[in-house]
Design an enzyme around this catalytic site. Structure first.
Site, PDB file in Angstrom:
ATOM      1  N   LYS A  79       0.856  -1.197   0.000  1.00 29.72           N
ATOM      2  CA  LYS A  79       0.000   0.000   0.000  1.00 29.72           C
ATOM      3  C   LYS A  79       0.887   1.239   0.000  1.00 29.72           C
ATOM      4  O   LYS A  79       1.946   1.252   0.651  1.00 29.72           O
ATOM      5  CB  LYS A  79      -0.884  -0.036   1.252  1.00 29.72           C
ATOM      6  CG  LYS A  79      -1.931   1.054   1.344  1.00 29.72           C
ATOM      7  CD  LYS A  79      -2.790   0.828   2.583  1.00 29.72           C
ATOM      8  CE  LYS A  79      -3.870   1.878   2.766  1.00 29.72           C
ATOM      9  NZ  LYS A  79      -4.706   1.632   3.951  1.00 29.72           N
ATOM     10  N   SER A 154      -9.583   1.605   3.164  1.00 31.41           N
ATOM     11  CA  SER A 154      -8.747   2.368   2.261  1.00 31.41           C
ATOM     12  C   SER A 154      -7.722   1.533   1.502  1.00 31.41           C
ATOM     13  O   SER A 154      -7.162   2.011   0.533  1.00 31.41           O
ATOM     14  CB  SER A 154      -8.028   3.466   3.036  1.00 31.41           C
ATOM     15  OG  SER A 154      -7.154   2.896   3.997  1.00 31.41           O
ATOM     16  N   SER A 178      -9.590  -0.741   7.376  1.00 29.10           N
ATOM     17  CA  SER A 178      -9.063  -0.608   6.018  1.00 29.10           C
ATOM     18  C   SER A 178      -8.378  -1.827   5.421  1.00 29.10           C
ATOM     19  O   SER A 178      -8.090  -1.828   4.230  1.00 29.10           O
ATOM     20  CB  SER A 178      -8.105   0.571   5.947  1.00 29.10           C
ATOM     21  OG  SER A 178      -8.852   1.737   5.765  1.00 29.10           O
TER      22      SER A 178
END
Ligand code: GLN
Length: 488
Positions: A79, A154, A178
């Site tokens: 990420k 996210s 997330s």
């Protein structure tokens, strides 16, 4: 079985027996990314050259008979809020659009030490604030199961690239759901470790007392393997706990005798989609057939969790994000009138609307006069929620329930209504507030073919137990096996 369909462990076996080289695996994965990622947009950046060079190195070391790490030659994705010296670390924000980190995050170092190959950086909601990856400053990610829908957020990019088999595993971060929520939306496994289990060194901070890094994988064994690789005490993160890291793989397949699963009655209230409720009930039946006892419990303060989270997280965010001022690094407007204009115009231009909303909310709740009424009260609620979990774990080994109130929603459906997006976090924020580990595992599909996740939570630092309970379900079902049909 085709190469891309393999799990990390299956691929590792193929690599170890030299039926395939790491170079071939990386080349094939890069081809798939080129073909499918223009639609999905799971990656913000692909580090093709670096990945190929590393694959060559690992192949060479293998051919020399060198001892290799547990992830040798396996391509994974990170990420974009974890610092990598390779490429950019933008947090999907314009304000960090050109930022190149001067060091690697602890987890990146750990992956490199295990001889994994980092393919690139995945898309996310800006600074990890969001539930759909639509808040990315660089365009949304689409759910590989249905590209009209969101992948969750996210860590939507990480979940999407694992589901679409454009990486064999990925890392995400979880402040209020997330990792778990996108895992549920994309039918992959997503684990948020206990707060303090994984070092946050080099993770760009959102809510420092809530953030944890964890794996997104195709199955529970891969999650165990990735967690084992990244969980390690690190002096550079004062909240990283110096506790032994068990070999999560060792007893993974041993079913748990006399397992007691607590199901909070509050979780099945209004707002929970019927198909999700049904899938969770069926999942609990699977456990019951395997000999587990299902016990109704209560998390009485659950109803205050969302409000507490949306006070604590923005408060911490507002203070963490004060450092993006256009002075030291990141975006700065051209020709400011004076230094105040430079600060405010750089921030006004560089941050997206959701991040600004959080900064304003957080600054407000931390301001004199409101601090006691909001922030302090939220901290007290947080303690009570932790107590609720402590109490629950006196009687049960694990708490089970939904991950999300609904399956994936449509792109654009909720983006203009922040409150409805916040509501989607209702089942996930509690684990962050209480600091406990939680996992999302695939447990079925809606009639429309959208994935549904089951959430399991255990006591702090019992990820070994959590993974075993998750593995029990996986070995009795095949919900984790189907993969989406991709559009080129
Ligand atoms: N959806 C939650 C939020 O927007 C959680 C985000 C996260 O875990 N990073 O705050």
């Amino acid at each position: 079985m085709e190469l891309h369909e393999l799990t990390i462990q299956q691929l590792s076996d193929e690599l170890a027996t030299k039926t395939v080289s790491s170079r071939e695996v990386v080349e094939q994965t890069l081809k798939r990314i080129e073909k499918y990622d223009p639609v999905i947009h799971g990656y913000l950046e692909v580090h093709s050259e670096a990945a190929l060079a590393r694959a060559n190195q690992i192949d060479q070391r293998r051919s020399q008979g060198d001892k290799l790490g547990p992830l040798a030659g396996v391509p994974v994705a990170i990420k974009d809020n974890m610092c990598t010296t390779e490429g950019h670390t933008s947090c999907a924000s314009k304000i960090l659009g050109n930022f190149c980190a001067p060091y690697d995050a602890h987890v990146v170092k750990a992956l490199n030490a295990a001889d994994a190959i980092i393919l690139g950086k995945t898309n996310m909601d800006e600074f990890a604030m969001g539930t759909s990856t639509e808040n990315s400053g660089f365009g949304p990610t689409r759910n590989p199961w249905n590209t009209e829908t969101v992948p969750g957020g996210s860590s939507g990019g990480s979940a999407a690239v694992v589901a679409a088999e454009l990486a064999y595993g990925a890392l995400g971060s979880d402040t209020g759901g997330s990792i778990r929520q996108p895992a549920a939306f994309c039918s992959v496994v997503g684990l948020k470790p206990t707060y303090g289990r994984v070092s946050r060194y080099g993770l760009v901070a959102f809510g420092s007392s809530l953030d944890q890094i964890g794996p997104l994988t195709k199955d529970v064994s891969d999650a165990a393997l990735l967690l084992r690789t990244i969980a390690e005490h690190d002096k550079r993160d004062s909240t990283s706990v110096n506790a032994e890291v068990p070999d999560y793989m060792a007893k993974l397949n041993e079913p748990i005798k006399g397992l007691k699963i607590g199901v909070p009655k509050e979780y099945f209230g209004p707002g929970l989609d019927d198909e999700v409720a049904e899938a969770i009930r069926k999942a609990l039946d699977v456990y019951e057939s395997a000999g587990a006892m299902i016990i109704e419990i209560s998390i009485p303060r659950y109803k205050y969790a969302l409000a507490a989270y949306y006070l604590v997280a923005p408060a911490e965010a507002s203070s963490n994000l004060a450092r993006y001022d256009g002075v030291r690094y990141g975006y700065r407007i051209k020709n400011p009138k004076d230094y105040v204009d430079m600060y405010s115009a750089s921030r006004a231009d560089g941050f997206g609307p959701e991040v600004k909303r959080r900064i304003m909310l957080g600054t407000y709740t931390l301001s004199a006069g409101y601090y006691d009424a909001y922030y302090l009260k939220a901290l007290k609620v947080r303690t009570l929620i932790k107590e609720d979990f402590d109490k629950a774990f006196e009687n049960v080994d694990c708490v089970a329930g939904p991950v999300t109130p609904t399956p994936a929603f449509k792109l654009g459906e909720k983006i203009d209504n922040p409150l409805s997006l916040y509501m989607a976090d209702i089942y996930t924020v509690t684990a962050n507030l209480a600091g406990v580990p939680a996992i999302s595992i695939p447990c079925g599909f809606s009639a429309a073919g959208l994935p549904i996740g089951l959430q399991l939570t255990t006591k702090p630092f019992t990820e070994d137990l959590l993974l075993r309970i998750a593995r029990m379900f996986e070995s009795a079902t095949d919900h984790h096996l189907p993969r989406p049909k991709l559009q080129a």
